[in-house]
Design an enzyme around this catalytic site. Sequence first.
Site: not given
Length: 475
Positions: A21-22, A24, A139, A41, A26
């Site tokens: 995702g924005g 980082g 988030d 992460k 995982v």
Amino acid sequence: MPGDLYLLAGRYRLIERLGQGGAGTVWRAIDEMLDRQIAVKQVRVPEGLSPHERAEFADRAIHEARSAGRLRDPAIVLVHDVVLEGGQPWIIMDLVSGRSLDKVIKEQGPLPPGFVAAVGLRVLSALEVAHAHGMLHQDVKPANILLDADGSAMLTDFGIAAPMDGRGDRYGSAGSPGYMAPERLNEQPSGPASDVWSLGASLYTAVEGRAPFERELPAAVAAAVLLHEPPFPARAGRDLGRLLVAMLAKNPAARPTVPQVRQALTAYVAAPGAPGRRRWLLPAALAAVVALGAGGWYAVAALGGRQDTGRFAKAPDPCTLLSDAQAARLMKGTPERSLTRPGECQWLVRQPGRRLIVRAWAERPDGDLGGPQVALRRFTSEKANRAASKGTVLREARGSVADVTGVGESAIIQNSFKRFINTNKSGASDSTVLFRTSNLLGEVIWHRDDVPATKPADKETAIAAARLVSAALSK
């Protein structure tokens, strides 16, 4: 981007990418030292930063990840470690089984309102702990809410949590547009109300089967969040629907507070005939303790039985646990006292820069555990976590954890020292005492600026203050 079987920090071997995702990427990984699976992460570093800004970003990301690692709640996925490699911060977390809420919604469509309200209570518990420690999640979204087989929920991705000081978004906003509060999209200061908004959007999505501001393009989603009201969530029913709409108010001050949301969700779940309640929640009530791998577990409420709530129905006002005269003697100056946030009081001597901070919070019964048992569990976990943080990361060094006598039922102390960026001869020092009394946890932090690196610790003052606070609690 590292490939498969990349060995991080000589210890964590990356096996497969779990998601991206924005904020980082995982990875599923193996901790080769402890021979267990974990999640890693890889924090995304914003593009276009100068070398100095990149180093500053990494320093802050590591600091905030370590702060998030101190959060303890059955609904929080634990952060175990944070390392810097390849100019990037990497956050080591529990690998938790279960499916994310967004996948469940995609597979099953709209979920029963009673079940959604119960999920909301679990997530709210995690947020309450974070907010009490001065952290925002930033988030909250269905992809970061994990559901176990019995429907119990956990909130993950606390590794990108940010402090409530307005600095968390300096290098760009983490989060997803449809679940970011309007003030965050406008790059205004965030607060607990921002997490409330994101939780409201997540629960709306779960009960309706679609996001409140669903649009085809991200820019259109952001515009809708800022300019439009969401359709009333008809599937939620009148009471839950009104709560969700209130949580999605544009003005943070108009949203219900975290305690108000908890009260409303608790009343909704407990109400006879709450839609979907019996079908989804009865199996969870019959479950005892479910293991989620080494270090990660949670308890689900058992039927019947009395629990020991402990001595403290609620945490006392921390400003009453130490008198101004006592603080003045300890700090060798005339301090200014202020309630810096709920559960925290600070005595400040501006010159030469000294702060004495007192925190207190009461633990509630959790499932088949009474309040004192929950407090003991969290104290033990916190002790192990702080002991594991010993060492030096960039300019900050943390010492070993030592037991302290004469403070509560059990207590520990740890010293830390952070060198100033322009010199190795001086820095800021913290001596932190954590203690437990019945179902109450307390923390005393003695902070000093401009301390010589040759004598960074002053544990005697911190211990003396902690003994005074403990004595006030026993009255």
